[in-house]
Design a protein around this motif. Structure first.
Motif, short mmCIF file in Angstrom:
data_model
loop_
_atom_site.label_atom_id
_atom_site.label_comp_id
_atom_site.label_asym_id
_atom_site.label_seq_id
_atom_site.Cartn_x
_atom_site.Cartn_y
_atom_site.Cartn_z
N GLN A 44 -22.02 -0.34 -44.34
CA GLN A 44 -21.79 0.97 -43.74
C GLN A 44 -20.58 0.92 -42.82
N SER A 45 -19.62 1.79 -43.04
CA SER A 45 -18.40 1.75 -42.24
C SER A 45 -18.54 2.48 -40.90
N GLY A 46 -19.48 3.41 -40.79
CA GLY A 46 -19.65 4.15 -39.53
C GLY A 46 -19.93 3.25 -38.33
N PRO A 47 -20.96 2.40 -38.41
CA PRO A 47 -21.21 1.49 -37.29
C PRO A 47 -20.05 0.54 -37.03
N ARG A 48 -19.41 0.07 -38.07
CA ARG A 48 -18.29 -0.87 -37.89
C ARG A 48 -17.10 -0.16 -37.22
N LEU A 49 -16.83 1.08 -37.60
CA LEU A 49 -15.75 1.83 -36.95
C LEU A 49 -16.06 2.08 -35.47
N LEU A 50 -17.30 2.43 -35.17
CA LEU A 50 -17.66 2.65 -33.77
C LEU A 50 -17.60 1.34 -32.99
N LEU A 51 -17.97 0.23 -33.62
CA LEU A 51 -17.85 -1.07 -32.98
C LEU A 51 -16.37 -1.37 -32.69
#
Length: 115
Positions: A44-51
């Motif tokens: 999932q890219s959403g959590p990685r982008l927010l990280l």
């Protein structure tokens, strides 16, 4: 360090907790929550982008760069990740590398002027 609070709950609960920390500008706490969540759901890219954003705002630029490169590797046309990667590289004084990423981000956004 005791990370029980940061790791507690379902992925959805941790995502919401991370967003709460991020919105409160507690970027280090958001990163602590998100690092475990990203390991659990790496696709999932959403959590990685927010990280990556949490790392960026807390001046952990090498970590932000690493996360952004993972997003771009998985999804080369992720415009926001390209933009953030460019900004992260700029903050590290790596302008030539930054310019390449910023040009790609601009092209993906449909902005072809001045790049």
């Amino acid at each position: 360090m005791d990370t029980t609070y940061y790791d507690h709950g379902t992925p959805t609960e941790r995502w919401e907790r991370a967003r709460m920390f991020f919105d409160a500008k507690d970027y280090a706490a958001a990163a602590r929550v998100l690092s475990g969540l990203v390991e659990e759901v790496p696709e999932q890219s959403g959590p990685r982008l927010l990280l990556a954003r949490s790392y960026y705002h807390s001046a952990q630029l090498r970590r932000a760069e690493a996360e952004l490169r993972r997003v771009v590797e998985h999804d080369p046309v992720e415009q926001y990740a390209r933009l953030m990667l460019g900004r992260t590289l700029e903050r590290q004084g790596r302008q030539e590398e930054a310019d390449a990423q910023l040009r790609i981000a601009a092209a993906l956004a449909g902005d072809f002027a001045d790049r």
